[in-house]
Design an enzyme around this catalytic site. Structure first.
Site, PDB file in Angstrom:
ATOM      1  N   LYS A  22      -1.234  -0.212   2.742  1.00 61.51           N
ATOM      2  CA  LYS A  22      -1.333  -1.497   2.036  1.00 61.51           C
ATOM      3  C   LYS A  22      -0.219  -2.440   2.486  1.00 61.51           C
ATOM      4  O   LYS A  22      -0.472  -3.593   2.856  1.00 61.51           O
ATOM      5  CB  LYS A  22      -1.223  -1.277   0.522  1.00 61.51           C
ATOM      6  CG  LYS A  22      -1.069  -2.574  -0.269  1.00 61.51           C
ATOM      7  CD  LYS A  22      -0.965  -2.338  -1.760  1.00 61.51           C
ATOM      8  CE  LYS A  22       0.441  -2.138  -2.264  1.00 61.51           C
ATOM      9  NZ  LYS A  22       1.243  -3.364  -2.421  1.00 61.51           N
ATOM     10  N   ASN A  23       1.025  -1.965   2.449  1.00 61.73           N
ATOM     11  CA  ASN A  23       2.131  -2.877   2.734  1.00 61.73           C
ATOM     12  C   ASN A  23       2.197  -3.278   4.202  1.00 61.73           C
ATOM     13  O   ASN A  23       2.802  -4.295   4.539  1.00 61.73           O
ATOM     14  CB  ASN A  23       3.461  -2.260   2.290  1.00 61.73           C
ATOM     15  CG  ASN A  23       3.610  -2.290   0.774  1.00 61.73           C
ATOM     16  OD1 ASN A  23       2.790  -2.880   0.073  1.00 61.73           O
ATOM     17  ND2 ASN A  23       4.647  -1.642   0.272  1.00 61.73           N
ATOM     18  N   ARG A  93       2.311 -11.095  -4.872  1.00 62.42           N
ATOM     19  CA  ARG A  93       3.532 -11.689  -4.360  1.00 62.42           C
ATOM     20  C   ARG A  93       3.582 -11.720  -2.834  1.00 62.42           C
ATOM     21  O   ARG A  93       4.215 -12.597  -2.252  1.00 62.42           O
ATOM     22  CB  ARG A  93       4.742 -10.914  -4.864  1.00 62.42           C
ATOM     23  CG  ARG A  93       4.945 -10.989  -6.356  1.00 62.42           C
ATOM     24  CD  ARG A  93       6.157 -10.192  -6.704  1.00 62.42           C
ATOM     25  NE  ARG A  93       7.204 -10.513  -5.745  1.00 62.42           N
ATOM     26  CZ  ARG A  93       8.077 -11.490  -5.879  1.00 62.42           C
ATOM     27  NH1 ARG A  93       8.080 -12.207  -6.966  1.00 62.42           N
ATOM     28  NH2 ARG A  93       8.962 -11.731  -4.952  1.00 62.42           N
ATOM     29  N   CYS A 117       7.834 -10.362 -11.812  1.00 64.08           N
ATOM     30  CA  CYS A 117       6.663  -9.525 -12.016  1.00 64.08           C
ATOM     31  C   CYS A 117       7.091  -8.367 -12.881  1.00 64.08           C
ATOM     32  O   CYS A 117       8.230  -8.308 -13.342  1.00 64.08           O
ATOM     33  CB  CYS A 117       6.079  -9.046 -10.701  1.00 64.08           C
ATOM     34  SG  CYS A 117       7.127  -7.869  -9.874  1.00 64.08           S
ATOM     35  N   ARG A 122      12.591 -10.524  -8.786  1.00 68.93           N
ATOM     36  CA  ARG A 122      12.125 -10.629  -7.394  1.00 68.93           C
ATOM     37  C   ARG A 122      12.186 -12.040  -6.801  1.00 68.93           C
ATOM     38  O   ARG A 122      11.166 -12.659  -6.521  1.00 68.93           O
ATOM     39  CB  ARG A 122      10.704 -10.068  -7.285  1.00 68.93           C
ATOM     40  CG  ARG A 122      10.637  -8.635  -7.721  1.00 68.93           C
ATOM     41  CD  ARG A 122       9.295  -8.033  -7.524  1.00 68.93           C
ATOM     42  NE  ARG A 122       9.046  -7.628  -6.143  1.00 68.93           N
ATOM     43  CZ  ARG A 122       7.957  -6.965  -5.766  1.00 68.93           C
ATOM     44  NH1 ARG A 122       7.030  -6.672  -6.627  1.00 68.93           N
ATOM     45  NH2 ARG A 122       7.805  -6.607  -4.519  1.00 68.93           N
ATOM     46  N   ASP A 307       9.017   2.827  -4.119  1.00 66.00           N
ATOM     47  CA  ASP A 307       7.581   2.951  -4.382  1.00 66.00           C
ATOM     48  C   ASP A 307       7.145   4.395  -4.638  1.00 66.00           C
ATOM     49  O   ASP A 307       5.976   4.634  -4.936  1.00 66.00           O
ATOM     50  CB  ASP A 307       6.770   2.370  -3.213  1.00 66.00           C
ATOM     51  CG  ASP A 307       6.786   0.848  -3.203  1.00 66.00           C
ATOM     52  OD1 ASP A 307       7.241   0.239  -4.192  1.00 66.00           O
ATOM     53  OD2 ASP A 307       6.328   0.261  -2.199  1.00 66.00           O
ATOM     54  N   ILE A 329      16.694  -0.636  -6.423  1.00 68.90           N
ATOM     55  CA  ILE A 329      16.021  -1.765  -5.751  1.00 68.90           C
ATOM     56  C   ILE A 329      15.499  -2.792  -6.756  1.00 68.90           C
ATOM     57  O   ILE A 329      15.674  -3.995  -6.576  1.00 68.90           O
ATOM     58  CB  ILE A 329      14.865  -1.269  -4.849  1.00 68.90           C
ATOM     59  CG1 ILE A 329      15.321  -0.140  -3.934  1.00 68.90           C
ATOM     60  CG2 ILE A 329      14.262  -2.440  -4.046  1.00 68.90           C
ATOM     61  CD1 ILE A 329      16.275  -0.501  -2.832  1.00 68.90           C
ATOM     62  N   ARG A 399      -5.492  -2.081  -6.757  1.00 69.84           N
ATOM     63  CA  ARG A 399      -4.747  -2.943  -5.841  1.00 69.84           C
ATOM     64  C   ARG A 399      -4.221  -2.142  -4.658  1.00 69.84           C
ATOM     65  O   ARG A 399      -4.090  -2.677  -3.566  1.00 69.84           O
ATOM     66  CB  ARG A 399      -3.536  -3.569  -6.562  1.00 69.84           C
ATOM     67  CG  ARG A 399      -3.901  -4.662  -7.513  1.00 69.84           C
ATOM     68  CD  ARG A 399      -2.657  -5.359  -7.980  1.00 69.84           C
ATOM     69  NE  ARG A 399      -1.883  -5.843  -6.840  1.00 69.84           N
ATOM     70  CZ  ARG A 399      -0.675  -6.362  -6.927  1.00 69.84           C
ATOM     71  NH1 ARG A 399      -0.084  -6.469  -8.095  1.00 69.84           N
ATOM     72  NH2 ARG A 399      -0.047  -6.792  -5.861  1.00 69.84           N
TER      73      ARG A 399
END
Ligand code: UD1
Length: 419
Positions: A22-23, A93, A117, A122, A307, A329, A399
């Site tokens: 995804k990223n 985002r 979020c 962020r 993540d 983070i 998502r």
């Protein structure tokens, strides 16, 4: 709204194919804005976020053809508009990643400022400061970033990031490919998705050195061409299913997964009592004996991924002993804690750290979460909990996880989607 029902207690065994990341794909898609010929991406995961980025690119006037069956995206320009509207940016985002490419190729961009979020405030200040260093004029008005490149286009610059940011590194790397002269990105993020982005840009004709390091050097070129590029496998999806194997005492072959992309996650899982072996075709994850509590601190790659923090915490809920999980983070990334506690976990949060005291068993409950990884951690807990767990707000899972319930059911989980 869909829900997912899990009846816990099944040991998982078999093969799970790992989808494209995804990223990675969310950073690769905007590179089409830079190119003068079509970009063809393969191994594209079928995710709501990919649809959202497609919608954004179409809004900018690009053509986007998504062949789901073939897992292929073909994106072609040129862009006819330069505005990323609030309605799309608030949903995702990563929309801010069109800023650098628009500015570099078209000299102008108007992008809604992403708000905070569920996991933190962020900000995007590092993206904006970097572009300013390259000569852009930037103002924030009416909730929008209004950016303009100097006459003659962006100029190369030496940019030192005060903290490691994946998104800022990506935005500035893309912008630098078409800037005049040399750009140096120092203290750049080193996530595998950045490497994938750099490789795709090189295929388009960009000149980049230092790929895979924290120091990227880019020589700007006058134009970029098209490219064909396969999206790398999703290390977070792989890590999540590794935790599924671990929490159920199972045996899974994660097809396409790469051990080197797990970074510290692999080391920590091993310390906790999980076996990981690279095999032809993927990564085998098994657990034969008990789980032990292990402390982790989230860090930029190759450190332990933020993540993966929620999923690992679900695992630690049923480990022997205690585990301290420290999140460095994002400031608000423990929303799964109260929900895990409702399932019988013993977790206390003190500032940025959570102490997880292992319990012999969890019990199923109706639960929900407000972000992707928190939601999937509840699915993992449900796999081992006694009785029935209903995970609400499945929207978040869609998502970022392709066919989650199908993939888990195929290896023996008792899981189904309730529509
Ligand atoms: C990306 C990932 C996300 C992952 C995160 C960290 C995508 C689409 N998302 O998000 O899944 O959790 O990396 O690995 O790839 N920061 C600033 N100013 C900025 C930019 C960032 O202060 O201009 C801060 C953030 O608030 C955060 C930290 O830097 O505390 C890291 O954020 P960043 O790496 O930029 O995350 P994203 O790129 O948004």
């Amino acid at each position: 709204m869909d829900r997912i029902r899990i009846r816990g207690g099944r040991r998982l065994s078999g093969r799970i194919p790992v989808s494209g990341a995804k990223n990675a794909v969310l950073a690769l898609m905007p590179t089409a804005l830079l190119a003068e010929a079509p970009l063809v991406l393969s191994n594209v995961p079928d995710l709501v976020d990919v649809q959202t980025m497609s919608a954004l690119l179409r809004e900018l006037g690009m053509t986007v053809e998504h062949d789901r069956a073939a897992r292929r995206l073909v994106i072609a320009g040129p862009a006819k508009a330069h505005e990323a509207p609030y309605d799309i940016v608030r949903r995702m985002r990563a929309s801010v990643l069109v800023l650098g490419p628009l500015l570099a190729r078209y000299g102008v961009a108007r992008v809604s400022l992403p708000g905070g979020c569920a996991i933190g405030t962020r900000p995007v200040d590092l993206h904006l400061k970097g572009l300013e260093a390259m000569g852009a004029e930037i103002a924030v008005e009416g909730g929008y970033i209004e950016a303009r490149a100097p006459r003659g286009g962006l100029r190369g610059a030496r940019i030192i990031f005060p903290l490691v940011s994946v998104g800022a590194t990506e935005n500035l790397l893309m912008a630098a490919t078409l800037a005049q002269g040399e750009t140096e990105l120092i203290n750049a993020a080193r996530e595998p998705e950045i490497e994938d982005l750099a490789l795709c840009l090189m295929r388009m004709g960009a000149r980049i050195e230092g790929i895979g390091t924290g120091r990227l050097k880019v020589q700007g070129v006058p134009s970029l061409g098209g490219a064909e590029h396969p999206v790398l496998p999703d290390r977070i999806e792989a890590g999540t299913y590794a935790c599924a194997a671990a929490i159920t005492g199972g045996d899974l072959l994660l097809e396409g997964a790469r051990l080197d992309h797990l970074g510290a996650v692999a080391r920590v899982l091993r310390e906790a009592g999980v076996a990981l072996h690279e095999e032809a075709g993927g990564l085998r994850v098994t657990r034969a004996n008990g789980l032990h509590g292990v402390d982790v601190i989230t860090e930029p790659f190759p450190g332990f991924a933020t993540d993966m923090q929620a999923q690992f915490m679900a695992l630690m809920c049923v480990a022997e002993g205690a585990a301290m999980v420290t999140e460095t983070i994002f400031e608000n990334r423990f929303m799964h804690v109260p929900e895990l506690n409702r399932m019988g976990a013993r977790i206390n949060v003190h500032g940025a750290s959570a102490i997880v005291r292992g319990v012999p068993a969890l019990s199923g409950a109706p639960v929900m979460a407000t972000d992707l990884r928190a939601s999937v951690s509840l699915v993992l807990a449900g796999l081992v909990a006694r009785g029935e767990t209903i995970v609400n707000r499945v929207y978040h899972l869609d998502r970022g996880y392709e066919r989650l319930e199908e993939k888990l059911a195929a290896v023996g989980a008792d899981i189904e989607r309730l529509r």
